[in-house]
Design a protein around this motif. Structure first.
Motif: not given
Lengths: 296, 256
Positions: B36, B47-48, B50-51, B127, B130-134
């Motif tokens: 990253s 961190k994107s 790990y999206d 994920g 760090y992911s923004s969408d889970t």
């Protein structure tokens, strides 16, 4: 008696080297069959072929009257050249691997380790074993599923006198259970002590085979001399137990048939009024016999 | 089943196996963690990376490099059997030569499975951190890349398996494996038209885990002709079958 192994003109060629040349042999059930020959005479190659790891150039072989299969392999326990195990696994874990392959009962493992005297070392890794222990572990592995036939290639090779005695004792004990044993060795003395039958190999060719007593005679040689040789020679003609004799300047070489000794000869000579000035018993060395066989 | 159980007995107590697997895990965690902060045209990836769902594609691309390590492990396991002469002993004891090769093929399947599960765990871990969408949809969106990775790992290890059975000496087999996959075949690729070389084994295996951002690169230069991951599965399976069959034929024809 049933034939355990039959070789029919089995040959192996490595490039221009003829390692085994048209070998025909028959091993009967219950015998201890010795494959005798100097290093490089084709013993290991022969065993390798009947054990399915070396492909014959020509010829064929039958185990128990059938061609080689998984089923015949499970009836034969074998140790070829060196003990082959995973050095990092313990004795017991190594035998577990073998038991899987041989479809043997895992309960036999401890019994076999005890039989070869490794019961207390079952948790030692293979690489920590002495050569004698490795060899005994290999015998245990070969015996694991209680096979009818045991094939051993130079089982005492490289062992010290103690190890040799242990392995020979083991072989004799196994043979006493009625198993057929096929043993390759370059040691005449070993074959003579252990085997019932022998095949002599040299440079890949079969030189002689049959019961050990016939091939490796233990006949003694006598050397006699007297003041007058003529009456001695006359008498020797008439004695039935004298197999053959030959004159040698001032002495006579002769050999007697089995069951007779120098005492008999001396008594008969004296009875006829002949006094021998010299009577010498010479054991024919096995090495001399071996050379005789291979030079035929 | 019997074959697999025996292989497990041998592998699980082998220190070398654990050392290579530990290296595999450790290096991969490090690379995933520090990737990253890689700089691309002056900006860190951030961190994107790990999206969800693109994480699966990126992670499988990272794992692609470590297939070499799995291949080396397979070579070690197979050439050991030659140097310990245990392959020979097992054939004497009642295994067929075909079974001896198949047992090692099952090991490659097992290792590829372990690698895939490891990737799944890492993906879920990073994920969720760090992911923004889970959302479920995002998580499982591109999870099929894991299966492409599985096929790729099996493919790499089967190439290693073939070289191990062909050469039988660990050092030389490892050199041949690395030389073919990283030097010889890439050189051949340069000589050939893209339409043909995209069907060559290493390129097919590589196509299973496409380079993330390849679309952008393609926009700047003339696009590379490669198979899409889904299309690469079929030729990959074909190469796996050929490599395993060739190994079986080889072992059956030769003295042990």
């Amino acid at each position: 008696m049933a034939t355990v192994l039959y070789l029919d003109e089995l040959s192996k060629k490595y490039g221009s080297l003829q390692a085994v040349h048209q070998l025909t042999l028959q091993v009967e059930a219950g015998s201890i069959y010795g494959l005798l020959g100097p290093n490089g005479s084709g013993k290991t190659t022969t065993l390798g072929m009947v054990l399915d790891v070396i492909r014959p150039s020509s010829g064929s072989f039958l185990w128990f009257g059938r061609s080689m299969s998984k089923e015949t392999k499970l009836r034969v326990g074998a140790l070829l050249e060196t003990p082959n195990f995973y050095p990092y696994l313990t004795a017991k874990a190594n035998l577990q691997v073998v038991a899987d392959t041989k479809q043997a009962d895992h309960g036999h493992i401890n019994k076999m380790l005890d039989m070869v005297g490794l019961g207390t070392r079952s948790h030692t890794t293979f690489k920590g074993f002495s050569l004698g222990m490795k060899q005994r572990l290999a015998v245990a592995a070969a015996m694991l599923n209680d096979p009818e036939v045991l094939v051993l290639d130079e089982p005492t090779n490289g062992l010290d006198p103690q190890g040799i005695a242990e392995v020979r004792d083991l072989i004799t004990r196994i043979a006493a259970q009625g198993k057929t044993i096929l043993l390759a060795s370059h040691l005449l003395d070993e074959v003579e002590k252990v085997c019932t039958h022998v095949a002599v190999l040299q440079a890949g060719k079969l030189k002689a085979n049959g019961p050990v007593g016939d091939i490796l005679s233990t006949q003694d040689q006598l050397l006699i001399s007297a003041e007058e040789l003529a009456p001695v020679l006359q008498l020797l003609e008439r004695l039935p137990y004298v197999v053959q004799f030959s004159q040698d300047k001032n002495s006579i070489n002769l050999s007697l048939s089995e069951g007779y000794t120098s005492t008999d000869l001396n008594r008969d000579m004296f009875a006829q009024g002949i006094v021998l000035s010299q009577l010498l018993v010479r054991r024919k060395s096995l090495e001399a016999q071996f050379l005789e066989i291979t030079q035929k | 089943m019997n074959l697999i159980r025996t292989e497990l007995r041998k592998i699980l107590q082998y220190p070398t196996f654990w050392v290579i697997m530990a290296t595999y895990v450790l290096l991969q965690v490090l690379l995933i963690y520090f990737s990253s902060s890689f700089m691309v045209s002056g900006q860190s990836l951030g961190k994107s990376l790990y999206d969800f769902p693109n994480l699966w594609m990126r992670f499988s691309y990272i794992a692609y490099f470590f297939n070499l390590l799995l291949g080396i492990l397979i070579i070690v396991l197979i050439t050991d059997e030659y140097s310990f002469r245990t392959l020979r002993q097992q054939v004497i004891d009642g295994r067929t030569r075909t079974e001896a090769v198949l047992a090692k093929f099952y090991v490659t399947l097992g290792l590829a499975g372990v690698g895939t599960v490891f990737l799944l765990v890492m993906g879920l871990l990073f994920g969720f951190l760090y992911s923004s969408d889970t959302s479920i949809k995002a998580i499982f969106g591109k999870i099929d890349y894991l299966s492409y990775f599985f096929v790729q790992a099996v493919g790499y290890m089967c190439l290693a398996l073939f070289f191990a059975f062909l050469i039988r000496k660990s050092g030389l087999a490892i050199i041949a494996f690395l030389a073919w996959s990283k030097i010889v075949e890439p050189i051949i690729h340069y000589q050939l038209d893209d339409r043909i070389d995209r069907f060559m084994p290493m390129k097919v295996f590589g196509s299973l885990t496409p380079t993330p951002g390849q679309e952008i690169i393609d926009g700047l230069t003339s696009p590379m002709m490669v198979l899409s991951p889904a299309w690469a599965v079929l030729p990959a399976l074909f190469y796996i079958a050929v490599l395993v069959l060739a190994s079986i034929v080889l072992v059956r024809l030769r003295d042990l």
